[in-house]
Design a protein around this motif. Sequence first.
Motif, PDB file in Angstrom:
ATOM      1  N   PHE A 182       0.707  -1.163   0.073  1.00 17.50           N
ATOM      2  CA  PHE A 182      -0.048   0.132   0.024  1.00 17.50           C
ATOM      3  C   PHE A 182       0.843   1.165  -0.032  1.00 17.50           C
ATOM      4  O   PHE A 182       1.875   1.212   0.546  1.00 17.50           O
ATOM      5  N   PRO A 183       0.412   2.237  -0.709  1.00 16.24           N
ATOM      6  CA  PRO A 183       1.123   3.633  -0.418  1.00 16.24           C
ATOM      7  C   PRO A 183       0.786   4.161   0.900  1.00 16.24           C
ATOM      8  O   PRO A 183       0.089   3.699   1.503  1.00 16.24           O
ATOM      9  N   LEU A 184       1.860   4.987   1.349  1.00 23.67           N
ATOM     10  CA  LEU A 184       1.810   5.355   2.804  1.00 23.67           C
ATOM     11  C   LEU A 184       0.950   6.590   2.807  1.00 23.67           C
ATOM     12  O   LEU A 184       1.311   7.674   2.346  1.00 23.67           O
ATOM     13  N   PRO A 185      -0.082   6.529   3.628  1.00 25.98           N
ATOM     14  CA  PRO A 185      -1.112   7.791   3.618  1.00 25.98           C
ATOM     15  C   PRO A 185      -0.546   8.849   4.643  1.00 25.98           C
ATOM     16  O   PRO A 185      -0.009   8.449   6.008  1.00 25.98           O
ATOM     17  N   LEU A 186      -0.450   9.784   4.419  1.00 26.78           N
ATOM     18  CA  LEU A 186       0.407  10.938   5.043  1.00 26.78           C
ATOM     19  C   LEU A 186      -0.798  12.259   5.494  1.00 26.78           C
ATOM     20  O   LEU A 186      -1.068  12.168   6.442  1.00 26.78           O
ATOM     21  N   GLY A 187      -1.486  12.944   4.286  1.00 30.43           N
ATOM     22  CA  GLY A 187      -2.336  13.851   4.663  1.00 30.43           C
ATOM     23  C   GLY A 187      -3.289  13.868   3.554  1.00 30.43           C
ATOM     24  O   GLY A 187      -2.944  13.456   2.345  1.00 30.43           O
ATOM     25  N   GLY A 188      -4.438  14.547   4.042  1.00 35.91           N
ATOM     26  CA  GLY A 188      -5.834  14.885   3.184  1.00 35.91           C
ATOM     27  C   GLY A 188      -6.316  16.011   3.523  1.00 35.91           C
ATOM     28  O   GLY A 188      -5.887  16.890   4.348  1.00 35.91           O
ATOM     29  N   MET A 189      -7.585  16.046   2.848  1.00 31.29           N
ATOM     30  CA  MET A 189      -8.383  17.358   2.989  1.00 31.29           C
ATOM     31  C   MET A 189      -9.935  16.967   3.819  1.00 31.29           C
ATOM     32  O   MET A 189     -10.586  15.970   3.336  1.00 31.29           O
ATOM     33  N   ALA A 190     -10.326  17.723   4.601  1.00 27.89           N
ATOM     34  CA  ALA A 190     -11.622  17.539   5.471  1.00 27.89           C
ATOM     35  C   ALA A 190     -12.304  18.765   5.099  1.00 27.89           C
ATOM     36  O   ALA A 190     -11.982  19.811   5.191  1.00 27.89           O
ATOM     37  N   LEU A 191     -13.670  18.469   5.094  1.00 28.56           N
ATOM     38  CA  LEU A 191     -14.682  19.474   4.765  1.00 28.56           C
ATOM     39  C   LEU A 191     -15.914  19.449   5.861  1.00 28.56           C
ATOM     40  O   LEU A 191     -16.180  18.179   6.325  1.00 28.56           O
ATOM     41  N   ARG A 192     -16.191  20.474   6.487  1.00 32.94           N
ATOM     42  CA  ARG A 192     -17.207  20.516   7.651  1.00 32.94           C
ATOM     43  C   ARG A 192     -18.481  19.865   7.285  1.00 32.94           C
ATOM     44  O   ARG A 192     -19.126  20.293   6.057  1.00 32.94           O
ATOM     45  N   ARG A 193     -19.134  18.987   8.363  1.00 34.59           N
ATOM     46  CA  ARG A 193     -20.381  18.468   7.671  1.00 34.59           C
ATOM     47  C   ARG A 193     -21.430  19.509   7.575  1.00 34.59           C
ATOM     48  O   ARG A 193     -22.488  18.967   7.114  1.00 34.59           O
ATOM     49  N   SER A 194     -21.439  20.366   8.441  1.00 29.54           N
ATOM     50  CA  SER A 194     -22.500  21.571   8.389  1.00 29.54           C
ATOM     51  C   SER A 194     -22.449  22.228   6.931  1.00 29.54           C
ATOM     52  O   SER A 194     -23.579  22.941   6.819  1.00 29.54           O
ATOM     53  N   ILE A 195     -21.852  22.184   6.007  1.00 29.03           N
ATOM     54  CA  ILE A 195     -21.885  22.764   4.916  1.00 29.03           C
ATOM     55  C   ILE A 195     -22.973  21.892   4.155  1.00 29.03           C
ATOM     56  O   ILE A 195     -22.954  20.635   3.982  1.00 29.03           O
ATOM     57  N   PRO A 196     -24.042  22.473   3.522  1.00 34.10           N
ATOM     58  CA  PRO A 196     -24.981  21.935   2.777  1.00 34.10           C
ATOM     59  C   PRO A 196     -24.419  21.075   1.546  1.00 34.10           C
ATOM     60  O   PRO A 196     -23.154  21.273   0.959  1.00 34.10           O
ATOM     61  N   LEU A 197     -25.176  19.613   1.442  1.00 32.22           N
ATOM     62  CA  LEU A 197     -24.513  18.786   0.595  1.00 32.22           C
ATOM     63  C   LEU A 197     -24.191  19.194  -0.906  1.00 32.22           C
ATOM     64  O   LEU A 197     -22.979  18.987  -1.480  1.00 32.22           O
ATOM     65  N   ASN A 198     -25.197  19.972  -1.578  1.00 36.62           N
ATOM     66  CA  ASN A 198     -24.963  20.507  -2.696  1.00 36.62           C
ATOM     67  C   ASN A 198     -23.537  21.366  -2.918  1.00 36.62           C
ATOM     68  O   ASN A 198     -23.136  21.205  -3.800  1.00 36.62           O
ATOM     69  N   ARG A 199     -23.507  22.259  -1.917  1.00 33.17           N
ATOM     70  CA  ARG A 199     -22.231  23.052  -1.854  1.00 33.17           C
ATOM     71  C   ARG A 199     -20.949  22.404  -1.750  1.00 33.17           C
ATOM     72  O   ARG A 199     -20.094  22.429  -2.107  1.00 33.17           O
ATOM     73  N   ALA A 200     -21.095  21.353  -0.639  1.00 31.05           N
ATOM     74  CA  ALA A 200     -20.008  20.251  -0.491  1.00 31.05           C
ATOM     75  C   ALA A 200     -19.306  19.461  -1.791  1.00 31.05           C
ATOM     76  O   ALA A 200     -18.302  19.610  -1.824  1.00 31.05           O
ATOM     77  N   ILE A 201     -20.317  19.135  -2.504  1.00 29.50           N
ATOM     78  CA  ILE A 201     -19.964  18.595  -3.733  1.00 29.50           C
ATOM     79  C   ILE A 201     -19.552  19.541  -4.691  1.00 29.50           C
ATOM     80  O   ILE A 201     -18.391  19.271  -5.058  1.00 29.50           O
ATOM     81  N   ILE A 202     -19.774  20.892  -4.694  1.00 32.72           N
ATOM     82  CA  ILE A 202     -19.301  21.573  -5.659  1.00 32.72           C
ATOM     83  C   ILE A 202     -17.906  21.928  -4.968  1.00 32.72           C
ATOM     84  O   ILE A 202     -16.709  22.398  -5.975  1.00 32.72           O
ATOM     85  N   GLN A 205     -15.314  19.473  -6.033  1.00 32.63           N
ATOM     86  CA  GLN A 205     -14.806  19.456  -7.390  1.00 32.63           C
ATOM     87  C   GLN A 205     -14.023  20.889  -7.604  1.00 32.63           C
ATOM     88  O   GLN A 205     -13.226  20.560  -8.394  1.00 32.63           O
ATOM     89  N   ILE A 206     -13.946  21.953  -6.849  1.00 31.46           N
ATOM     90  CA  ILE A 206     -13.301  23.036  -7.307  1.00 31.46           C
ATOM     91  C   ILE A 206     -12.098  22.720  -6.782  1.00 31.46           C
ATOM     92  O   ILE A 206     -10.741  22.862  -7.445  1.00 31.46           O
ATOM     93  N   LEU A 207     -11.745  21.925  -5.615  1.00 27.05           N
ATOM     94  CA  LEU A 207     -10.528  21.729  -5.260  1.00 27.05           C
ATOM     95  C   LEU A 207      -9.816  20.699  -5.928  1.00 27.05           C
ATOM     96  O   LEU A 207      -8.704  20.854  -6.531  1.00 27.05           O
ATOM     97  N   HIS A 251      -4.867  14.222  -7.007  1.00 26.54           N
ATOM     98  CA  HIS A 251      -6.326  14.927  -7.336  1.00 26.54           C
ATOM     99  C   HIS A 251      -7.585  14.096  -7.022  1.00 26.54           C
ATOM    100  O   HIS A 251      -8.550  14.708  -6.936  1.00 26.54           O
ATOM    101  N   THR A 252      -7.372  12.949  -7.330  1.00 27.47           N
ATOM    102  CA  THR A 252      -8.562  11.929  -7.008  1.00 27.47           C
ATOM    103  C   THR A 252      -8.110  10.765  -6.362  1.00 27.47           C
ATOM    104  O   THR A 252      -7.279   9.846  -6.821  1.00 27.47           O
TER     105      THR A 252
END
Length: 295
Positions: A182-202, A205-207, A251-252
């Motif tokens: 397995f590749p070594l997992p180091l860091g990633g990105m997290a998004l706050r759950r209180s952001i509405p789902l439709n915005r979270a998806i966008i 995609q932007i990131l 990126h993905t």
Amino acid sequence: MCGNQAIASNHGYTIAHSPDADDIFMYYAIKFGWITSPYTLHNIALDIETLNLACLEGVYDISAISFSLYPHICQEYVLLRTGMSFGNGYGPKMVKRKGTTLKRNFKVALSGANTTNAMLFKLRFPHAHIIYTNFLEIEECVLSGKADAGVLIHESILNFSSELEVEVFIWDIWQELSKGDFPLPLGGMALRRSIPLNRAIILEQILTKAIQIGLRYKPLLSSMLLDNNLVRIKAGELEEYLNLYANESSHTLSQIQFCALEKLYEIGYNAGLYSKKIALNNYLIPKEYQDIRYS
């Protein structure tokens, strides 16, 4: 996923990331205005352990985190499928003064209690005495004798004092613990759950697009980062470092990366570091919502 709180003012969101070259590269396409967004995005650059602690307090809307932290914040944040740093045959290095022998309870400088390298280190060296310090000070801690060893991260792995030598690679510890390719997992990105789902998806995609655009125009973006003194290393080292940590695997989230994360969380759970097992599919943004909404 959605909460009732509106966490953004004027449709703006904070994107907190570390000041190391790969994060700056991945997200400065946003800062430079190369990405069209329906929301105002505010870049904030802080060291990774500061971001880890901030996420425990829910400070930022979107934040870089150490992957090992995620189970502790999974009720407040979703893990994004973009902006990942994995090592593949490389990663953080534990260094010591040349010619020295480490005792069983040696003193080591680490970049933060919540970092992935700290988690793996502690599983491999449970008797070491740990000093936590800013990642930029780790090399000096070893050279000055404040610590017997130190785990170098970020750009420090490329260029450190000739008075030091590598004692162990965190990659090797990961291979021992994961018992798989397995590749070594180091860091990633997290998004706050209180952001509405439709915005979270966008936002995800932007990131993702920011990294893809950065990679497409890598020479130009790298030149701009260097010209504006936004990175701590020179051109040759920047290219080398970006090839390691800001590349087509960043990126993905791929299936092998997904499996590596599940293995990391399984190791942590079995070691008693997490209170429950993490089934990762339950903690990602459910993209199928978008397909249903627009079908």
